[in-house]
Write a protein that holds these residues in place. Sequence first.
Motif, PDB file in Angstrom:
ATOM      1  N   VAL A  14      -7.331  46.051  80.539  1.00  0.00           N
ATOM      2  CA  VAL A  14      -7.087  44.864  79.714  1.00  0.00           C
ATOM      3  C   VAL A  14      -5.775  44.199  80.123  1.00  0.00           C
ATOM      4  CG1 VAL A  14      -6.596  44.070  77.354  1.00  0.00           C
ATOM      5  CG2 VAL A  14      -8.477  45.683  77.771  1.00  0.00           C
ATOM      6  N   ALA A  15      -4.753  44.997  80.364  1.00  0.00           N
ATOM      7  CA  ALA A  15      -3.456  44.450  80.773  1.00  0.00           C
ATOM      8  C   ALA A  15      -3.561  43.720  82.108  1.00  0.00           C
ATOM      9  CB  ALA A  15      -2.415  45.563  80.856  1.00  0.00           C
ATOM     10  N   ILE A  16      -4.305  44.278  83.048  1.00  0.00           N
ATOM     11  CA  ILE A  16      -4.503  43.618  84.343  1.00  0.00           C
ATOM     12  C   ILE A  16      -5.281  42.319  84.140  1.00  0.00           C
ATOM     13  CG2 ILE A  16      -5.673  43.816  86.578  1.00  0.00           C
ATOM     14  CD1 ILE A  16      -4.900  46.835  86.469  1.00  0.00           C
ATOM     15  N   TRP A  17      -6.269  42.326  83.259  1.00  0.00           N
ATOM     16  CA  TRP A  17      -7.026  41.115  82.964  1.00  0.00           C
ATOM     17  C   TRP A  17      -6.108  40.049  82.363  1.00  0.00           C
ATOM     18  CZ3 TRP A  17      -8.444  38.784  78.235  1.00  0.00           C
ATOM     19  CH2 TRP A  17      -9.358  37.736  78.374  1.00  0.00           C
ATOM     20  N   TRP A  18      -5.237  40.464  81.412  1.00  0.00           N
ATOM     21  CA  TRP A  18      -4.284  39.508  80.832  1.00  0.00           C
ATOM     22  C   TRP A  18      -3.440  38.867  81.926  1.00  0.00           C
ATOM     23  CZ3 TRP A  18      -2.298  43.159  76.447  1.00  0.00           C
ATOM     24  CH2 TRP A  18      -3.155  43.074  75.345  1.00  0.00           C
ATOM     25  N   ALA A  19      -2.890  39.709  82.793  1.00  0.00           N
ATOM     26  CA  ALA A  19      -2.049  39.180  83.875  1.00  0.00           C
ATOM     27  C   ALA A  19      -2.850  38.244  84.777  1.00  0.00           C
ATOM     28  CB  ALA A  19      -1.445  40.324  84.685  1.00  0.00           C
ATOM     29  N   GLY A  20      -4.076  38.607  85.044  1.00  0.00           N
ATOM     30  CA  GLY A  20      -4.914  37.795  85.916  1.00  0.00           C
ATOM     31  C   GLY A  20      -5.362  36.484  85.300  1.00  0.00           C
ATOM     32  N   THR A  21      -5.315  36.388  83.989  1.00  0.00           N
ATOM     33  CA  THR A  21      -5.726  35.154  83.317  1.00  0.00           C
ATOM     34  C   THR A  21      -4.528  34.312  82.895  1.00  0.00           C
ATOM     35  OG1 THR A  21      -5.922  36.320  81.198  1.00  0.00           O
ATOM     36  CG2 THR A  21      -7.934  36.066  82.512  1.00  0.00           C
ATOM     37  N   GLY A  22      -3.372  34.603  83.491  1.00  0.00           N
ATOM     38  CA  GLY A  22      -2.211  33.748  83.255  1.00  0.00           C
ATOM     39  C   GLY A  22      -1.190  34.283  82.274  1.00  0.00           C
ATOM     40  N   HIS A  23      -1.466  35.392  81.640  1.00  0.00           N
ATOM     41  CA  HIS A  23      -0.520  35.993  80.695  1.00  0.00           C
ATOM     42  C   HIS A  23       0.243  37.110  81.415  1.00  0.00           C
ATOM     43  CE1 HIS A  23      -2.571  33.799  77.500  1.00  0.00           C
ATOM     44  NE2 HIS A  23      -3.702  34.201  78.061  1.00  0.00           N
ATOM     45  N   VAL A  24       1.035  36.706  82.396  1.00  0.00           N
ATOM     46  CA  VAL A  24       1.671  37.662  83.302  1.00  0.00           C
ATOM     47  C   VAL A  24       2.640  38.583  82.566  1.00  0.00           C
ATOM     48  CG1 VAL A  24       3.112  37.885  85.363  1.00  0.00           C
ATOM     49  CG2 VAL A  24       1.368  36.105  85.255  1.00  0.00           C
ATOM     50  N   ILE A  25       3.457  38.042  81.701  1.00  0.00           N
ATOM     51  CA  ILE A  25       4.438  38.870  80.989  1.00  0.00           C
ATOM     52  C   ILE A  25       3.725  39.839  80.047  1.00  0.00           C
ATOM     53  CG2 ILE A  25       6.333  38.834  79.321  1.00  0.00           C
ATOM     54  CD1 ILE A  25       7.226  36.190  80.652  1.00  0.00           C
ATOM     55  N   THR A  26       2.773  39.334  79.273  1.00  0.00           N
ATOM     56  CA  THR A  26       2.012  40.196  78.365  1.00  0.00           C
ATOM     57  C   THR A  26       1.271  41.270  79.155  1.00  0.00           C
ATOM     58  OG1 THR A  26       1.714  38.342  76.854  1.00  0.00           O
ATOM     59  CG2 THR A  26       0.247  40.217  76.555  1.00  0.00           C
ATOM     60  N   GLY A  27       0.640  40.867  80.245  1.00  0.00           N
ATOM     61  CA  GLY A  27      -0.090  41.822  81.070  1.00  0.00           C
ATOM     62  C   GLY A  27       0.807  42.875  81.679  1.00  0.00           C
ATOM     63  N   THR A  28       1.966  42.454  82.161  1.00  0.00           N
ATOM     64  CA  THR A  28       2.901  43.411  82.764  1.00  0.00           C
ATOM     65  C   THR A  28       3.418  44.388  81.716  1.00  0.00           C
ATOM     66  OG1 THR A  28       3.543  41.777  84.417  1.00  0.00           O
ATOM     67  CG2 THR A  28       5.046  43.626  84.066  1.00  0.00           C
ATOM     68  N   ILE A  29       3.819  43.874  80.571  1.00  0.00           N
ATOM     69  CA  ILE A  29       4.302  44.755  79.493  1.00  0.00           C
ATOM     70  C   ILE A  29       3.184  45.695  79.042  1.00  0.00           C
ATOM     71  CG2 ILE A  29       5.071  44.804  77.082  1.00  0.00           C
ATOM     72  CD1 ILE A  29       6.647  42.189  77.744  1.00  0.00           C
ATOM     73  N   GLY A  30       1.979  45.155  78.904  1.00  0.00           N
ATOM     74  CA  GLY A  30       0.841  45.985  78.515  1.00  0.00           C
ATOM     75  C   GLY A  30       0.548  47.079  79.526  1.00  0.00           C
ATOM     76  N   LEU A  31       0.618  46.741  80.808  1.00  0.00           N
ATOM     77  CA  LEU A  31       0.358  47.730  81.852  1.00  0.00           C
ATOM     78  C   LEU A  31       1.434  48.814  81.854  1.00  0.00           C
ATOM     79  CD1 LEU A  31      -1.511  48.570  84.146  1.00  0.00           C
ATOM     80  CD2 LEU A  31      -0.141  47.159  85.682  1.00  0.00           C
ATOM     81  N   LEU A  32       2.679  48.411  81.720  1.00  0.00           N
ATOM     82  CA  LEU A  32       3.769  49.394  81.666  1.00  0.00           C
ATOM     83  C   LEU A  32       3.633  50.295  80.439  1.00  0.00           C
ATOM     84  CD1 LEU A  32       6.772  47.173  82.799  1.00  0.00           C
ATOM     85  CD2 LEU A  32       5.624  48.971  84.123  1.00  0.00           C
TER      86      LEU A  32
END
Length: 170
Positions: free
Chosen positions: A82-100
């Motif tokens: 989900v975090a990678i999907w967020w980052a891939g759909t333009g939510h880079v900060i949210t996706g990065t924080i989610g992945l970490l």
Amino acid sequence: MADQGAITRAIRAVGRAVVTVAVVIYTLLDELLFPLFRPLIAWLSALRLFQRLGEWLGRLPPYAALVALGVPFVVIEPMKVVAIWWAGTGHVITGTIGLLLAHALSLLVVERIFHAVYVPLMQIGWLARLLGWMFGLRDRAIAWAKSTAAWQTAVGWVRGVREWVRGVLR
């Protein structure tokens, strides 16, 4: 026929590139995050509560141990996707924080439980064979990725980041 061979080679090349990128990213995250969590893991492991919990988990019957591992795994691991999907759909900060965050939870929860229930899990024949196959596949993928120029570049980058973090912490 020649066109089919070219297509097959192209598909394999793309597959190798995807596997290389995935292995390098995962390993980089592991190499960057695990040293940060090592002191926390050591501190938590020294707490009597977590020692007792680990001992209790290690005494579970095999399929109960599988459930004890499976529940947090099924919750935490999809968070990475989900975090990678967020980052891939333009939510880079949210996706990065989610992945970490997902990777940190994986290290602190799933990996600890896996180590505690490893012995009972290996009593389940099909699971022992599956894990043996998966670990072998992982080891081959990592060995292959380490042989690439991308890996060498990534290793240099990780060392640079570690040195930078050490400098900031001093």
